[in-house]
Every structure is written in C-alpha cells, then in structure tokens.
Design a protein around this motif. Sequence first.
Motif, PDB file in Angstrom:
ATOM      1  N   VAL A  23      33.313  45.374  56.199  1.00  0.00           N
ATOM      2  CA  VAL A  23      33.629  46.070  57.448  1.00  0.00           C
ATOM      3  C   VAL A  23      32.516  45.880  58.467  1.00  0.00           C
ATOM      4  CG1 VAL A  23      33.994  48.337  58.511  1.00  0.00           C
ATOM      5  CG2 VAL A  23      35.149  47.771  56.361  1.00  0.00           C
ATOM      6  N   ARG A  24      31.279  46.028  58.033  1.00  0.00           N
ATOM      7  CA  ARG A  24      30.168  45.929  58.987  1.00  0.00           C
ATOM      8  C   ARG A  24      29.987  44.496  59.505  1.00  0.00           C
ATOM      9  NH1 ARG A  24      27.807  50.568  59.843  1.00  0.00           N
ATOM     10  NH2 ARG A  24      27.837  52.195  58.254  1.00  0.00           N
ATOM     11  N   LEU A  25      30.316  43.499  58.706  1.00  0.00           N
ATOM     12  CA  LEU A  25      30.266  42.133  59.217  1.00  0.00           C
ATOM     13  C   LEU A  25      31.341  41.908  60.275  1.00  0.00           C
ATOM     14  CD1 LEU A  25      29.461  40.077  55.988  1.00  0.00           C
ATOM     15  CD2 LEU A  25      28.024  40.322  58.025  1.00  0.00           C
ATOM     16  N   VAL A  26      32.517  42.515  60.085  1.00  0.00           N
ATOM     17  CA  VAL A  26      33.551  42.451  61.128  1.00  0.00           C
ATOM     18  C   VAL A  26      33.030  43.099  62.405  1.00  0.00           C
ATOM     19  CG1 VAL A  26      35.827  43.295  61.813  1.00  0.00           C
ATOM     20  CG2 VAL A  26      35.494  42.341  59.526  1.00  0.00           C
ATOM     21  N   TRP A  27      32.413  44.257  62.279  1.00  0.00           N
ATOM     22  CA  TRP A  27      31.858  44.939  63.447  1.00  0.00           C
ATOM     23  C   TRP A  27      30.776  44.102  64.118  1.00  0.00           C
ATOM     24  CZ3 TRP A  27      31.014  50.672  61.468  1.00  0.00           C
ATOM     25  CH2 TRP A  27      32.274  51.281  61.321  1.00  0.00           C
ATOM     26  N   ALA A  28      30.072  43.299  63.331  1.00  0.00           N
ATOM     27  CA  ALA A  28      29.012  42.446  63.890  1.00  0.00           C
ATOM     28  C   ALA A  28      29.567  41.194  64.554  1.00  0.00           C
ATOM     29  CB  ALA A  28      28.028  42.062  62.792  1.00  0.00           C
ATOM     30  N   GLY A  29      30.889  41.025  64.520  1.00  0.00           N
ATOM     31  CA  GLY A  29      31.507  39.886  65.177  1.00  0.00           C
ATOM     32  C   GLY A  29      31.725  38.682  64.283  1.00  0.00           C
ATOM     33  N   VAL A  30      31.528  38.840  62.978  1.00  0.00           N
ATOM     34  CA  VAL A  30      31.732  37.727  62.047  1.00  0.00           C
ATOM     35  C   VAL A  30      33.227  37.582  61.769  1.00  0.00           C
ATOM     36  CG1 VAL A  30      31.283  36.882  59.705  1.00  0.00           C
ATOM     37  CG2 VAL A  30      29.466  38.045  60.996  1.00  0.00           C
ATOM     38  N   PRO A  31      33.806  36.406  61.987  1.00  0.00           N
ATOM     39  CA  PRO A  31      35.228  36.219  61.683  1.00  0.00           C
ATOM     40  C   PRO A  31      35.472  36.242  60.176  1.00  0.00           C
ATOM     41  CG  PRO A  31      34.236  34.153  62.359  1.00  0.00           C
ATOM     42  CD  PRO A  31      33.191  35.196  62.562  1.00  0.00           C
ATOM     43  N   VAL A  32      36.694  36.632  59.798  1.00  0.00           N
ATOM     44  CA  VAL A  32      37.060  36.741  58.388  1.00  0.00           C
ATOM     45  C   VAL A  32      38.215  35.798  58.088  1.00  0.00           C
ATOM     46  CG1 VAL A  32      37.997  38.263  56.597  1.00  0.00           C
ATOM     47  CG2 VAL A  32      36.281  39.130  58.198  1.00  0.00           C
ATOM     48  N   ILE A  33      38.094  35.075  56.984  1.00  0.00           N
ATOM     49  CA  ILE A  33      39.187  34.240  56.480  1.00  0.00           C
ATOM     50  C   ILE A  33      39.516  34.730  55.072  1.00  0.00           C
ATOM     51  CG2 ILE A  33      39.927  31.917  55.832  1.00  0.00           C
ATOM     52  CD1 ILE A  33      37.973  30.848  57.933  1.00  0.00           C
ATOM     53  N   ASN A  34      40.775  35.112  54.837  1.00  0.00           N
ATOM     54  CA  ASN A  34      41.220  35.609  53.543  1.00  0.00           C
ATOM     55  C   ASN A  34      41.934  34.504  52.784  1.00  0.00           C
ATOM     56  OD1 ASN A  34      40.739  38.704  53.887  1.00  0.00           O
ATOM     57  ND2 ASN A  34      41.825  38.092  55.751  1.00  0.00           N
ATOM     58  N   LEU A  35      41.499  34.251  51.549  1.00  0.00           N
ATOM     59  CA  LEU A  35      42.105  33.205  50.727  1.00  0.00           C
ATOM     60  C   LEU A  35      42.677  33.818  49.447  1.00  0.00           C
ATOM     61  CD1 LEU A  35      39.452  30.333  50.903  1.00  0.00           C
ATOM     62  CD2 LEU A  35      41.535  30.586  52.263  1.00  0.00           C
ATOM     63  N   PRO A  36      43.961  33.589  49.162  1.00  0.00           N
ATOM     64  CA  PRO A  36      44.527  34.121  47.922  1.00  0.00           C
ATOM     65  C   PRO A  36      43.894  33.481  46.693  1.00  0.00           C
ATOM     66  CG  PRO A  36      46.141  32.767  49.117  1.00  0.00           C
ATOM     67  CD  PRO A  36      44.939  32.860  49.979  1.00  0.00           C
ATOM     68  N   THR A  37      43.691  34.298  45.673  1.00  0.00           N
ATOM     69  CA  THR A  37      43.103  33.814  44.432  1.00  0.00           C
ATOM     70  C   THR A  37      43.559  34.696  43.281  1.00  0.00           C
ATOM     71  OG1 THR A  37      41.020  33.228  43.344  1.00  0.00           O
ATOM     72  CG2 THR A  37      40.997  35.203  44.709  1.00  0.00           C
ATOM     73  N   LYS A  38      43.813  34.098  42.132  1.00  0.00           N
ATOM     74  CA  LYS A  38      44.281  34.857  40.985  1.00  0.00           C
ATOM     75  C   LYS A  38      43.120  35.633  40.356  1.00  0.00           C
ATOM     76  CE  LYS A  38      48.041  31.690  39.763  1.00  0.00           C
ATOM     77  NZ  LYS A  38      48.581  30.769  38.722  1.00  0.00           N
ATOM     78  N   VAL A  39      43.435  36.858  39.918  1.00  0.00           N
ATOM     79  CA  VAL A  39      42.445  37.706  39.257  1.00  0.00           C
ATOM     80  C   VAL A  39      43.045  38.225  37.960  1.00  0.00           C
ATOM     81  CG1 VAL A  39      41.096  39.843  39.385  1.00  0.00           C
ATOM     82  CG2 VAL A  39      41.323  38.392  41.409  1.00  0.00           C
ATOM     83  N   ARG A  40      42.272  38.108  36.879  1.00  0.00           N
ATOM     84  CA  ARG A  40      42.720  38.595  35.578  1.00  0.00           C
ATOM     85  C   ARG A  40      41.671  39.555  35.026  1.00  0.00           C
ATOM     86  NH1 ARG A  40      42.322  37.070  29.931  1.00  0.00           N
ATOM     87  NH2 ARG A  40      40.740  35.502  30.449  1.00  0.00           N
ATOM     88  N   TYR A  41      42.104  40.759  34.683  1.00  0.00           N
ATOM     89  CA  TYR A  41      41.179  41.714  34.085  1.00  0.00           C
ATOM     90  C   TYR A  41      40.891  41.309  32.640  1.00  0.00           C
ATOM     91  CZ  TYR A  41      41.074  44.932  37.999  1.00  0.00           C
ATOM     92  OH  TYR A  41      40.854  45.494  39.224  1.00  0.00           O
ATOM     93  N   ILE A  42      39.613  41.304  32.283  1.00  0.00           N
ATOM     94  CA  ILE A  42      39.179  40.846  30.965  1.00  0.00           C
ATOM     95  C   ILE A  42      39.030  42.048  30.035  1.00  0.00           C
ATOM     96  CG2 ILE A  42      37.439  39.533  29.714  1.00  0.00           C
ATOM     97  CD1 ILE A  42      38.969  37.939  31.826  1.00  0.00           C
ATOM     98  N   GLY A  43      39.668  41.990  28.877  1.00  0.00           N
ATOM     99  CA  GLY A  43      39.584  43.075  27.914  1.00  0.00           C
ATOM    100  C   GLY A  43      38.259  43.096  27.178  1.00  0.00           C
ATOM    101  N   ARG A  44      37.966  44.200  26.532  1.00  0.00           N
ATOM    102  CA  ARG A  44      36.716  44.336  25.781  1.00  0.00           C
ATOM    103  C   ARG A  44      36.629  43.332  24.636  1.00  0.00           C
ATOM    104  NH1 ARG A  44      33.358  48.438  26.769  1.00  0.00           N
ATOM    105  NH2 ARG A  44      34.039  50.093  28.199  1.00  0.00           N
ATOM    106  N   ASP A  45      37.786  42.965  24.088  1.00  0.00           N
ATOM    107  CA  ASP A  45      37.783  42.010  22.981  1.00  0.00           C
ATOM    108  C   ASP A  45      37.316  40.627  23.430  1.00  0.00           C
ATOM    109  OD1 ASP A  45      40.124  41.892  24.541  1.00  0.00           O
ATOM    110  OD2 ASP A  45      41.183  40.778  22.980  1.00  0.00           O
ATOM    111  N   GLU A  46      37.352  40.368  24.756  1.00  0.00           N
ATOM    112  CA  GLU A  46      36.881  39.094  25.299  1.00  0.00           C
ATOM    113  C   GLU A  46      35.503  39.222  25.948  1.00  0.00           C
ATOM    114  OE1 GLU A  46      40.143  36.613  27.233  1.00  0.00           O
ATOM    115  OE2 GLU A  46      40.940  38.645  27.477  1.00  0.00           O
ATOM    116  N   GLY A  47      34.917  40.389  25.818  1.00  0.00           N
ATOM    117  CA  GLY A  47      33.605  40.602  26.409  1.00  0.00           C
ATOM    118  C   GLY A  47      33.638  41.242  27.775  1.00  0.00           C
TER     119      GLY A  47
END
Length: 280
Positions: free
Chosen positions: A209-233
């Motif tokens: 948010v503060r970088l937006v307020w500072a005038g920094v442009p934002v580019i959003n890129l889709p990316t897959k996210v997988r939650y890792i279980g405790r059995d995988e560390g």
Amino acid sequence: MGEGAHMSGGTGRCSAVEVTGDASGGTAAFRPCALIPTYDNPRTVRDVVLRVKAHLPDVVVIDDGSGPEGRAAVEAIGAEGLAHVRRRPQNGGKGAAVKTGFQFARELGYTHALQVDADGQHDLGDIPQFLATARARPDALILGAPVYDASAPKGRLIARKITLFWTDFEAGRGVITDPMCGFRVYPLAPALALGRTGDRMDFDIEVAVRLVWAGVPVINLPTKVRYIGRDEGGVSHFRVFGDNVKISWLHTRLSFQRVMVRPWINLYRRLRRPALPAGR
C-alpha cells in the motif's frame, strides 16, 4: 533492526548476468537477487534455494533467528556457496527479515529483490515471468496474484477477502489483486525509502500500500499457490490472534491516513507542481 553475523557463500561478490530470452540476471539498471526469509524451515529451505537458483543464480537467505535445526540448514547453504546468508540474532517476524534482506541486498549491489517464501508453497516455475516483467518495468512492484488449489484453508481465503476489501479502499480498487502473497519483486530503492513499516505478517500488506502511495506502479501476475502440509515440512508462523490483531490495526491506520492525511498530501503536491508556460 538488529542483524547477526554476515556469512556469504562462495566469493561473497554479487554477479551480473546478461538476460537472454527468459533467462534471469542483471544489467547495470536491473540486477536482481532472490530474497528468501526463513524461520525454522529446515526441511524445505534448501530445496527452495536450489529451485530458485535454476532461474536466478544470486540468492540471499535471511535466517530470522531460527532454532538449532533451522539455523544449521541455513548455515550449510552458506557454507556450500549456494546463497549469501545473514542471520538475525532473534526472531523479529517476516517483515523484519525481509527488511534486513533489503538492506543486505543493497549492500551486495542488487537493484531488485524477488521475494519467495521458504516453505515451498510458491510455483517457482513462474520466476522467469516475474523477472522478465520486472526487467521490462524496473520501476514497478510486481505482485503475485495467487491461484489457490484445494489445499488452501477456507479460513485463510476468507481473511484474504476481508484484507482485500480494505486494501481496495486504501490503495484504489483493483490496484492490488492480493496484498498478502509473498511472491513478488521489489525495486529496492523505493522499498528502502519507505521508512518504518510493520515487522510481522502485516508487512506484506503495508509495504504494498505504501509503495502505491509513493507513486510506484503495480503489476499483478497470476501464480499458483499450494499450502504445504506438516508431513512435507510445511510450517505456518501465522499467529491467528496476534497477527490478525496487527493486521486489523494496520488497516485502521492506513484507512485513517487515506481519508484524513493523504488528501492534504496530494493537495500539497499539486500546489507545488510548477505551472506550465502559457500556450501549453
């Protein structure tokens, strides 16, 4: 912020690698490194470093006061020359670790930091796309817009929707697709110029948010996210009560500034803007 001993793998010098095609690397204007904050991720951090290095050779790992097992894993990474390593003497939170990483990366001569989490939940195959976008727009903040699978806890998804509601108010609707994803590329100069920001899980939201307020442009890129279980560390350091309180207080402060402070700052900037000569 306190920092521990500086341990650099290999020669301790940052490298500059020319970018060709989708490969990563740096030029004088764009010299990126990967930034991996870690706290007690002994089973996953090494694999994350190796997977990142397949796309980006220069890696910075910040150990945020891990216990003996996590510390040993990070020290081994440094001893093998796989990454520049810096240890914080005490755990300060994700935000504190990332900010230590910003400073360390700048000391090493990097201009941008590609942040990824140490638990392996991010699709690191997307790194070339993130770096190519950052290289084309070195002035921009590149944010991961997560695409979740069935592993995502419903409670986390609901909490993210609430946070996004407030972020839309604070930064502008649709400017930030997801303020909490830890897969992003920071231009270091404006990130370091922000001054004081949160030290824990509230950091990712506040810095965006503060970088937006500072005038920094934002580019959003889709990316897959997988939650890792405790059995995988997988290890979650999100404190349900403490971090939610911090995030709620953060949105209170940012919303107040958005309504009561930002309009006056914007007016001041407009008044200081030099007038165009007549006829233009």
